[in-house]
Design a protein around this motif. Structure first.
Motif, PDB file in Angstrom:
ATOM      1  N   TRP A   1      -9.554 -13.411 -20.753  1.00 14.19           N
ATOM      2  CA  TRP A   1     -10.281 -14.201 -19.759  1.00 14.19           C
ATOM      3  C   TRP A   1     -11.553 -13.482 -19.332  1.00 14.19           C
ATOM      4  CZ3 TRP A   1     -10.576 -18.944 -18.167  1.00 14.19           C
ATOM      5  CH2 TRP A   1     -11.232 -19.234 -16.967  1.00 14.19           C
TER       6      TRP A   1
ATOM      7  N   GLY B   1     -14.017 -15.619 -17.746  1.00 16.23           N
ATOM      8  CA  GLY B   1     -14.623 -16.579 -16.834  1.00 16.23           C
ATOM      9  C   GLY B   1     -15.558 -17.572 -17.485  1.00 16.23           C
TER      10      GLY B   1
ATOM     11  N   ALA C   1     -12.137 -20.971 -20.743  1.00 14.07           N
ATOM     12  CA  ALA C   1     -11.452 -22.072 -20.063  1.00 14.07           C
ATOM     13  C   ALA C   1     -11.012 -23.125 -21.074  1.00 14.07           C
ATOM     14  CB  ALA C   1     -12.366 -22.685 -19.007  1.00 14.07           C
TER      15      ALA C   1
ATOM     16  N   SER D   1      -8.418  -9.615 -17.987  1.00 17.21           N
ATOM     17  CA  SER D   1      -9.869  -9.516 -17.829  1.00 17.21           C
ATOM     18  C   SER D   1     -10.270  -8.061 -18.017  1.00 17.21           C
ATOM     19  CB  SER D   1     -10.304 -10.000 -16.440  1.00 17.21           C
ATOM     20  OG  SER D   1      -9.979 -11.356 -16.251  1.00 17.21           O
TER      21      SER D   1
ATOM     22  N   TYR E   1     -15.561  -9.867 -10.795  1.00 19.43           N
ATOM     23  CA  TYR E   1     -15.753 -10.712  -9.611  1.00 19.43           C
ATOM     24  C   TYR E   1     -16.921 -11.679  -9.811  1.00 19.43           C
ATOM     25  CZ  TYR E   1     -16.391 -12.220  -4.805  1.00 19.43           C
ATOM     26  OH  TYR E   1     -16.511 -12.985  -3.687  1.00 19.43           O
ATOM     27  N   GLU E   2     -17.964 -11.221 -10.503  1.00 22.14           N
ATOM     28  CA  GLU E   2     -19.142 -12.074 -10.722  1.00 22.14           C
ATOM     29  C   GLU E   2     -18.780 -13.274 -11.598  1.00 22.14           C
ATOM     30  OE1 GLU E   2     -23.707 -11.747 -12.505  1.00 22.14           O
ATOM     31  OE2 GLU E   2     -22.456  -9.964 -12.292  1.00 22.14           O
ATOM     32  N   ALA E   3     -17.913 -13.059 -12.577  1.00 21.90           N
ATOM     33  CA  ALA E   3     -17.384 -14.181 -13.352  1.00 21.90           C
ATOM     34  C   ALA E   3     -16.291 -14.830 -12.498  1.00 21.90           C
ATOM     35  CB  ALA E   3     -16.810 -13.671 -14.671  1.00 21.90           C
ATOM     36  N   VAL E   4     -15.612 -15.828 -13.043  1.00 18.75           N
ATOM     37  CA  VAL E   4     -14.472 -16.406 -12.329  1.00 18.75           C
ATOM     38  C   VAL E   4     -13.287 -15.477 -12.570  1.00 18.75           C
ATOM     39  CG1 VAL E   4     -12.968 -18.398 -12.110  1.00 18.75           C
ATOM     40  CG2 VAL E   4     -15.371 -18.720 -12.699  1.00 18.75           C
TER      41      VAL E   4
ATOM     42  N   GLU F   1      -8.140 -16.123  -9.852  1.00 17.75           N
ATOM     43  CA  GLU F   1      -8.471 -17.478  -9.396  1.00 17.75           C
ATOM     44  C   GLU F   1      -8.081 -18.529 -10.428  1.00 17.75           C
ATOM     45  OE1 GLU F   1     -12.450 -17.970  -8.036  1.00 17.75           O
ATOM     46  OE2 GLU F   1     -12.369 -16.246  -6.670  1.00 17.75           O
ATOM     47  N   PHE F   2      -8.009 -18.124 -11.686  1.00 21.58           N
ATOM     48  CA  PHE F   2      -7.613 -19.054 -12.737  1.00 21.58           C
ATOM     49  C   PHE F   2      -6.099 -19.203 -12.835  1.00 21.58           C
ATOM     50  CE2 PHE F   2      -6.972 -19.957 -17.397  1.00 21.58           C
ATOM     51  CZ  PHE F   2      -7.473 -21.247 -17.371  1.00 21.58           C
TER      52      PHE F   2
ATOM     53  N   HIS G   1      -4.176 -22.314 -11.475  1.00 24.37           N
ATOM     54  CA  HIS G   1      -4.333 -23.514 -12.303  1.00 24.37           C
ATOM     55  C   HIS G   1      -3.261 -23.561 -13.379  1.00 24.37           C
ATOM     56  CE1 HIS G   1      -6.081 -26.546 -14.922  1.00 24.37           C
ATOM     57  NE2 HIS G   1      -6.122 -25.656 -15.898  1.00 24.37           N
TER      58      HIS G   1
END
Length: 286
Positions: A171, A173, A178, A198, A206-209, A213-214, A217
């Motif tokens: 991952w 971001g 995705a 990641s 942090y700058e990417a998603v 946070e993913f 989902h």
């Protein structure tokens, strides 16, 4: 796979396996065995394209060879491709898998283009990835990814049977990551453990998603998911490989070619690095 794996994979209805014979001493195709066992697990229709690289014709660089000799070689390669198709069809019949075989004899570029065109008509495409004299594996993978709109599973040598109990999602971001995770949802839902990985500094992640946070989902889709953030180390690819080994991953899901293949060729790239050597089959989407 978990007990519910067959029902989770039921949305996969047709699978294309692409192989190409380049020489008379071809190594066995892991993609065929992998695709066959995946089709059996999913209850899917299997199509095997066993192509042979036709040497005679308009290839100017082959002009120094005698046409008669090329014709003999073409017939030998075609016979080998047909033998592979017939043996695969027999294995599929024994496994109770409905299988269609195609045995085109084509010049190099047409093998690549035909696979990409056929890939549009299937849920996913399975191909070999490994050392080849003319790098036909990589070209078929890239063509299928860029021209079909469908995901590709690239199978390294030695992975002759489908397994996806433990999966890593690479991952970063990006939209490609995705897309890959979304296309791989049937496998992720059926897996016993899925780890989002990641790689980078805390600021880069942090700058990417962020993977954290993913993760919700995926969890809402019934995926048993965890998240791991790792420092880059020597390279992103090497860090991901090491983590795949620690996780005992059966499958690695990643977005392919975040940058163009040309840029990755000159400056390196995670996709290209994994296509040169991966510890597990790669589920790729773009």
């Amino acid at each position: 796979m978990s007990r519910s794996a067959p029902s989770q994979l039921a949305c996969i209805r047709d699978i294309l396996v692409g192989t190409a014979v380049e020489g008379e001493h071809e190594a066995a195709s892991s993609a065929i065995g992998y695709g066959l066992t995946l089709a059996k697990a999913a209850g899917a229709h299997l199509t095997i394209q066993s192509a042979s690289w036709r040497l005679s014709g308009d290839d100017a660089w082959l002009g120094e060879f005698a046409d008669a000799g090329l014709s003999v070689m073409d017939r030998r390669l075609d016979a080998l491709a047909r033998s592979i198709a017939e043996r695969s069809a027999g294995d599929a019949a024994q496994a109770g898998v409905v299988c269609t075989t195609e045995v085109p004899s084509l010049p190099y570029p047409e093998i690549v283009n035909r696979l990409a065109t056929r890939a549009r008509l299937h849920d996913l495409t399975v191909v070999d990835v490994g050392p080849r004299t003319y790098d036909l594996d990589r070209e078929m993978i890239e063509a299928a990814l860029f021209q079909s709109g469908r995901p590709v599973i690239a199978v390294p040598p030695g992975h002759d049977a489908f397994a996806a109990r433990r999966i890593i999602v690479a991952w970063d971001g990006s939209a490609q990551a995705a897309r890959a995770a979304n296309d791989a949802l049937p496998f992720l839902r059926a897996a016993e453990a899925v780890e989002i990985v990641s790689v980078g500094t805390e600021a880069e992640i942090y700058e990417a998603v962020p993977g954290a946070e993913f993760a919700p989902h995926l969890a809402r889709h019934g995926v048993k998911v965890s998240v791991t953030d790792l420092p880059k180390g020597d390279s992103v690819a090497d860090t991901l490989r090491a983590q795949a080994g620690l996780h005992r991953a059966d499958l690695i899901v990643m977005g392919a070619y975040r940058h163009s293949p040309t840029r990755e060729y000159f400056f390196g790239g995670v996709t290209r690095s994994f296509l040169r050597g991966s510890p597990a089959p790669l589920f790729l989407a773009r």
